[in-house]
Design a protein around this motif. Sequence first.
Motif, PDB file in Angstrom:
ATOM      1  N   SER A 134      -3.706  -1.470  -8.099  1.00  0.00           N
ATOM      2  CA  SER A 134      -3.902  -1.653  -6.662  1.00  0.00           C
ATOM      3  C   SER A 134      -3.530  -3.076  -6.292  1.00  0.00           C
ATOM      4  N   ARG A 145      -3.947  -3.490   0.248  1.00  0.00           N
ATOM      5  CA  ARG A 145      -4.511  -2.274   0.842  1.00  0.00           C
ATOM      6  C   ARG A 145      -4.563  -2.449   2.346  1.00  0.00           C
ATOM      7  N   GLN A 147     -15.707   6.365  -0.200  1.00  0.00           N
ATOM      8  CA  GLN A 147     -15.754   7.189  -1.411  1.00  0.00           C
ATOM      9  C   GLN A 147     -16.513   6.533  -2.557  1.00  0.00           C
ATOM     10  N   SER A 148     -16.545   5.187  -2.573  1.00  0.00           N
ATOM     11  CA  SER A 148     -17.160   4.483  -3.701  1.00  0.00           C
ATOM     12  C   SER A 148     -17.845   3.201  -3.242  1.00  0.00           C
ATOM     13  N   SER A 192     -12.739  -6.441   1.315  1.00  0.00           N
ATOM     14  CA  SER A 192     -11.931  -6.680   0.126  1.00  0.00           C
ATOM     15  C   SER A 192     -10.772  -7.641   0.373  1.00  0.00           C
ATOM     16  N   ASP A 209       0.879  -1.169   0.000  1.00  0.00           N
ATOM     17  CA  ASP A 209       0.000   0.000   0.000  1.00  0.00           C
ATOM     18  C   ASP A 209       0.917   1.220   0.000  1.00  0.00           C
ATOM     19  N   ARG A 247     -11.468   4.161   0.921  1.00  0.00           N
ATOM     20  CA  ARG A 247     -11.953   3.989  -0.452  1.00  0.00           C
ATOM     21  C   ARG A 247     -13.409   3.540  -0.477  1.00  0.00           C
ATOM     22  N   VAL A 288     -16.156  -0.361  -3.887  1.00  0.00           N
ATOM     23  CA  VAL A 288     -15.095  -0.929  -3.060  1.00  0.00           C
ATOM     24  C   VAL A 288     -15.715  -1.708  -1.912  1.00  0.00           C
ATOM     25  N   THR A 326     -16.051  -3.549   1.624  1.00  0.00           N
ATOM     26  CA  THR A 326     -15.492  -3.348   2.962  1.00  0.00           C
ATOM     27  C   THR A 326     -14.760  -4.601   3.444  1.00  0.00           C
ATOM     28  N   THR A 358      -6.834   2.197   4.472  1.00  0.00           N
ATOM     29  CA  THR A 358      -6.927   2.648   3.084  1.00  0.00           C
ATOM     30  C   THR A 358      -8.189   2.108   2.438  1.00  0.00           C
ATOM     31  N   ASN A 359      -8.470   0.837   2.679  1.00  0.00           N
ATOM     32  CA  ASN A 359      -9.656   0.232   2.081  1.00  0.00           C
ATOM     33  C   ASN A 359     -10.930   0.880   2.617  1.00  0.00           C
TER      34      ASN A 359
END
Length: 198
Positions: free
Chosen positions: A125, A128, A139-140, A147, A91, A136, A143, A145, A132-133
Amino acid sequence: MRLFAHSCPACEGLAGAFCDPMPGRRALLGGALALAAAPLASPALAQAVAGSTRRISLRRMQTGESFSGVYWRDGHYDRSALQQLDWVMRDPGAQEATPMDPRLFDVLVGVQGRLNSDATWEVVSGYRAPETNAARARQSRRVSTASLHMSGMAADCRLPDRNSLAVARAAADMQVGGVGLYRRDGFVHLDCGPSRRW
């Protein structure tokens, strides 16, 4: 820089590796270890990576760092090569690395072989950090939770000599882990987790 390790057989004994004290992360890595111990589930993938050596070339887009070389030889993963790959796949925002599941590299090599490509993988990518995940994911909605990037089992990547749809189709045909097509962004998500498509 933080580098943490777990009891992954491929990474055991790597110098400079420390356990992360966060219990949530330890539990996350524990689940990844159970999957990492499993053999390659896809017969097509096992056939694609059969041989005495496995070689991969990849470049991390954010840092420009790269790895090109053999990561498997004589029936074993090369620990030194894996440690280098772990750093390239880190990351970059958190400057944190984790032992990547080496089966992820098998997936990349298998898909690339199926496409008859000699290009260097471009990694958008890799690993992560959970922080960081989470950022993200806020924001989107695309992605997750939960991941597999946080377990070192996934990469968002592209082959510059093949379009993203071709890469996704090849991976889907081989029935390797998770395959996500992000055509608008020009990359594909590949992982060595359970088989699924999006």
